[in-house]
Design a protein around this motif. Structure first.
Motif, PDB file in Angstrom:
ATOM      1  N   LEU A  28       6.141   0.574  -8.280  1.00  0.00           N
ATOM      2  CA  LEU A  28       5.036   0.204  -9.169  1.00  0.00           C
ATOM      3  C   LEU A  28       3.734  -0.001  -8.404  1.00  0.00           C
ATOM      4  O   LEU A  28       2.679   0.526  -8.782  1.00  0.00           O
ATOM      5  N   LEU A  29       3.812  -0.753  -7.316  1.00  0.00           N
ATOM      6  CA  LEU A  29       2.595  -1.027  -6.546  1.00  0.00           C
ATOM      7  C   LEU A  29       2.039   0.227  -5.892  1.00  0.00           C
ATOM      8  O   LEU A  29       0.818   0.463  -5.895  1.00  0.00           O
ATOM      9  N   GLY A  30       2.909   1.067  -5.331  1.00  0.00           N
ATOM     10  CA  GLY A  30       2.455   2.284  -4.661  1.00  0.00           C
ATOM     11  C   GLY A  30       1.810   3.257  -5.629  1.00  0.00           C
ATOM     12  O   GLY A  30       0.736   3.807  -5.351  1.00  0.00           O
ATOM     13  N   ALA A  31       2.444   3.461  -6.785  1.00  0.00           N
ATOM     14  CA  ALA A  31       1.886   4.396  -7.763  1.00  0.00           C
ATOM     15  C   ALA A  31       0.552   3.880  -8.288  1.00  0.00           C
ATOM     16  O   ALA A  31      -0.423   4.640  -8.401  1.00  0.00           O
ATOM     17  N   SER A  32       0.490   2.599  -8.582  1.00  0.00           N
ATOM     18  CA  SER A  32      -0.744   2.028  -9.117  1.00  0.00           C
ATOM     19  C   SER A  32      -1.888   2.136  -8.114  1.00  0.00           C
ATOM     20  O   SER A  32      -3.002   2.568  -8.462  1.00  0.00           O
ATOM     21  N   SER A  33      -1.615   1.751  -6.879  1.00  0.00           N
ATOM     22  CA  SER A  33      -2.698   1.771  -5.887  1.00  0.00           C
ATOM     23  C   SER A  33      -3.153   3.194  -5.581  1.00  0.00           C
ATOM     24  O   SER A  33      -4.351   3.446  -5.398  1.00  0.00           O
ATOM     25  N   ASN A  34      -2.238   4.162  -5.540  1.00  0.00           N
ATOM     26  CA  ASN A  34      -2.638   5.540  -5.247  1.00  0.00           C
ATOM     27  C   ASN A  34      -3.423   6.157  -6.390  1.00  0.00           C
ATOM     28  O   ASN A  34      -4.339   6.954  -6.155  1.00  0.00           O
ATOM     29  N   ILE A  35      -3.107   5.800  -7.613  1.00  0.00           N
ATOM     30  CA  ILE A  35      -3.891   6.316  -8.744  1.00  0.00           C
ATOM     31  C   ILE A  35      -5.297   5.724  -8.701  1.00  0.00           C
ATOM     32  O   ILE A  35      -6.291   6.409  -8.956  1.00  0.00           O
ATOM     33  N   LYS A  36      -5.388   4.440  -8.339  1.00  0.00           N
ATOM     34  CA  LYS A  36      -6.712   3.817  -8.225  1.00  0.00           C
ATOM     35  C   LYS A  36      -7.507   4.443  -7.080  1.00  0.00           C
ATOM     36  O   LYS A  36      -8.718   4.658  -7.192  1.00  0.00           O
ATOM     37  N   LEU A  37      -6.810   4.742  -5.959  1.00  0.00           N
ATOM     38  CA  LEU A  37      -7.487   5.362  -4.825  1.00  0.00           C
ATOM     39  C   LEU A  37      -7.966   6.770  -5.158  1.00  0.00           C
ATOM     40  O   LEU A  37      -8.958   7.247  -4.602  1.00  0.00           O
ATOM     41  N   ALA A  38      -7.282   7.464  -6.048  1.00  0.00           N
ATOM     42  CA  ALA A  38      -7.681   8.829  -6.409  1.00  0.00           C
ATOM     43  C   ALA A  38      -9.000   8.824  -7.175  1.00  0.00           C
ATOM     44  O   ALA A  38      -9.695   9.848  -7.225  1.00  0.00           O
TER      45      ALA A  38
END
Length: 157
Positions: A9-19
Protein backbone atom coordinates in the motif's frame (compact mmCIF):
# COMPACT_ATOMS: atom_id res chain seq x y z
CA UNK A 1 -3.04 -6.61 7.95
CA UNK A 2 0.38 -8.12 7.40
CA UNK A 3 3.65 -6.35 6.56
CA UNK A 4 3.45 -7.35 2.91
CA UNK A 5 0.12 -5.55 2.58
CA UNK A 6 1.40 -2.42 4.34
CA UNK A 7 4.53 -2.35 2.19
CA UNK A 8 2.44 -2.76 -0.96
CA UNK A 9 0.00 0.00 0.00
CA UNK A 10 2.69 2.49 0.96
CA UNK A 11 4.91 1.73 -2.04
CA UNK A 12 2.12 1.99 -4.59
CA UNK A 13 0.76 5.18 -3.06
CA UNK A 14 4.11 6.93 -2.85
CA UNK A 15 5.13 5.95 -6.40
CA UNK A 16 1.86 7.21 -7.86
CA UNK A 17 2.37 10.49 -6.02
CA UNK A 18 5.97 10.67 -7.27
CA UNK A 19 4.78 10.15 -10.86
CA UNK A 20 2.85 13.43 -10.58
CA UNK A 21 6.02 15.55 -10.60
CA UNK A 22 7.54 14.31 -13.90
CA UNK A 23 4.05 14.37 -15.41
CA UNK A 24 3.71 18.06 -14.61
CA UNK A 25 7.20 18.62 -16.11
CA UNK A 26 5.96 16.81 -19.24
CA UNK A 27 2.96 19.14 -19.49
CA UNK A 28 5.19 22.20 -19.08
CA UNK A 29 7.64 20.90 -21.72
CA UNK A 30 4.74 20.15 -24.03
CA UNK A 31 3.56 23.74 -23.72
CA UNK A 32 7.11 24.97 -24.48
CA UNK A 33 7.56 22.47 -27.34
CA UNK A 34 10.74 20.88 -25.84
CA UNK A 35 10.54 17.26 -27.04
CA UNK A 36 13.75 16.07 -25.32
CA UNK A 37 12.45 17.26 -21.95
CA UNK A 38 9.10 15.62 -22.70
CA UNK A 39 10.78 12.25 -23.41
CA UNK A 40 12.81 12.37 -20.18
CA UNK A 41 9.73 13.32 -18.13
CA UNK A 42 7.68 10.48 -19.64
CA UNK A 43 10.54 8.06 -18.91
CA UNK A 44 10.54 9.05 -15.22
CA UNK A 45 6.76 8.83 -15.10
CA UNK A 46 6.84 5.34 -16.64
CA UNK A 47 9.42 4.16 -14.09
CA UNK A 48 7.27 5.40 -11.21
CA UNK A 49 4.13 3.74 -12.54
CA UNK A 50 6.00 0.44 -13.11
CA UNK A 51 7.23 0.52 -9.51
CA UNK A 52 3.67 1.24 -8.36
CA UNK A 53 2.44 -1.80 -10.34
CA UNK A 54 5.08 -4.01 -8.66
CA UNK A 55 3.97 -2.78 -5.26
CA UNK A 56 0.36 -3.51 -6.25
CA UNK A 57 1.33 -7.11 -7.02
CA UNK A 58 3.02 -7.30 -3.62
CA UNK A 59 -0.19 -6.01 -2.04
CA UNK A 60 -2.24 -8.65 -3.86
CA UNK A 61 0.07 -11.42 -2.62
CA UNK A 62 -0.22 -10.08 0.91
CA UNK A 63 -4.01 -10.05 0.67
CA UNK A 64 -4.04 -13.67 -0.54
CA UNK A 65 -1.78 -14.71 2.34
CA UNK A 66 -4.02 -12.86 4.81
CA UNK A 67 -7.14 -14.57 3.44
CA UNK A 68 -5.44 -17.97 3.68
CA UNK A 69 -4.45 -17.30 7.30
CA UNK A 70 -8.00 -16.23 8.14
CA UNK A 71 -9.44 -19.41 6.58
CA UNK A 72 -7.03 -21.57 8.56
CA UNK A 73 -7.86 -19.71 11.76
CA UNK A 74 -11.61 -20.11 11.16
CA UNK A 75 -11.14 -23.83 10.48
CA UNK A 76 -9.19 -24.29 13.73
CA UNK A 77 -11.87 -22.39 15.69
CA UNK A 78 -14.59 -24.54 14.11
CA UNK A 79 -12.74 -27.75 14.98
CA UNK A 80 -12.28 -26.54 18.57
CA UNK A 81 -15.99 -25.75 18.84
CA UNK A 82 -16.91 -29.21 17.48
CA UNK A 83 -14.57 -30.87 19.97
CA UNK A 84 -16.07 -28.83 22.80
CA UNK A 85 -19.61 -29.90 21.81
CA UNK A 86 -18.48 -33.54 21.70
CA UNK A 87 -17.04 -33.26 25.20
CA UNK A 88 -20.24 -31.63 26.49
CA UNK A 89 -22.38 -34.33 24.87
CA UNK A 90 -20.14 -37.04 26.34
CA UNK A 91 -20.43 -35.51 29.83
CA UNK A 92 -24.22 -35.24 29.41
CA UNK A 93 -24.45 -38.91 28.38
CA UNK A 94 -22.34 -39.95 31.35
CA UNK A 95 -24.55 -38.04 33.74
CA UNK A 96 -27.71 -39.73 32.41
CA UNK A 97 -26.50 -43.34 32.73
CA UNK A 98 -29.11 -46.08 33.36
CA UNK A 99 -27.94 -46.41 36.99
CA UNK A 100 -29.51 -43.04 37.69
CA UNK A 101 -33.31 -43.42 37.77
CA UNK A 102 -35.03 -40.83 35.66
CA UNK A 103 -38.12 -39.24 37.06
CA UNK A 104 -40.95 -40.31 34.80
CA UNK A 105 -44.64 -40.87 35.29
CA UNK A 106 -45.98 -44.38 35.05
CA UNK A 107 -49.48 -45.28 33.97
CA UNK A 108 -51.16 -48.46 35.13
CA UNK A 109 -54.37 -49.69 33.53
CA UNK A 110 -56.49 -51.91 35.74
CA UNK A 111 -57.77 -55.31 34.63
CA UNK A 112 -61.37 -54.05 34.78
CA UNK A 113 -60.52 -51.21 32.38
CA UNK A 114 -58.82 -53.61 29.98
CA UNK A 115 -61.88 -55.90 30.02
CA UNK A 116 -64.22 -52.96 29.46
CA UNK A 117 -62.11 -51.82 26.54
CA UNK A 118 -62.33 -55.25 24.90
CA UNK A 119 -66.14 -55.42 25.31
CA UNK A 120 -66.90 -51.91 24.09
CA UNK A 121 -68.16 -51.23 20.61
CA UNK A 122 -66.51 -48.55 18.48
CA UNK A 123 -68.30 -45.24 18.55
CA UNK A 124 -70.00 -44.33 15.30
CA UNK A 125 -69.59 -40.84 13.97
CA UNK A 126 -72.62 -38.67 14.47
CA UNK A 127 -74.21 -37.20 11.40
CA UNK A 128 -73.94 -33.45 11.14
CA UNK A 129 -77.07 -31.50 11.99
CA UNK A 130 -78.37 -29.45 9.11
CA UNK A 131 -80.14 -26.31 10.17
CA UNK A 132 -81.07 -23.00 8.75
CA UNK A 133 -79.16 -19.90 9.82
CA UNK A 134 -80.58 -18.15 12.89
CA UNK A 135 -80.49 -14.49 13.88
CA UNK A 136 -80.54 -13.50 17.53
CA UNK A 137 -82.06 -10.30 18.87
CA UNK A 138 -80.21 -8.09 21.37
CA UNK A 139 -82.28 -9.71 24.16
CA UNK A 140 -81.10 -13.18 23.12
CA UNK A 141 -84.30 -14.42 21.49
CA UNK A 142 -84.33 -16.14 18.12
CA UNK A 143 -85.92 -14.10 15.37
CA UNK A 144 -87.04 -15.22 11.97
CA UNK A 145 -84.57 -15.08 9.14
CA UNK A 146 -85.58 -12.36 6.70
CA UNK A 147 -86.22 -13.46 3.15
CA UNK A 148 -83.19 -13.10 0.98
CA UNK A 149 -83.20 -9.85 -0.89
CA UNK A 150 -80.77 -8.60 -3.40
CA UNK A 151 -78.32 -6.11 -1.99
CA UNK A 152 -78.72 -2.54 -3.17
CA UNK A 153 -76.11 0.17 -3.36
CA UNK A 154 -76.87 3.84 -3.72
CA UNK A 155 -74.46 6.62 -4.47
CA UNK A 156 -75.17 10.25 -4.00
CA UNK A 157 -73.06 13.17 -4.89
Amino acid sequence: MNTQMMDGLLGASSNIKLAGTPLSVYRQASAEGDTEKMKRALGYTGECTEKAAKYQEKLDEGMKAEAKDEREKAKLEQEAAIEKRREERKRAEESTEPSCPQETDQVQISQAAKAALKNSQPVEAAEPVSSEPVIYTPTGEVSAVPAETEPSVSFSA
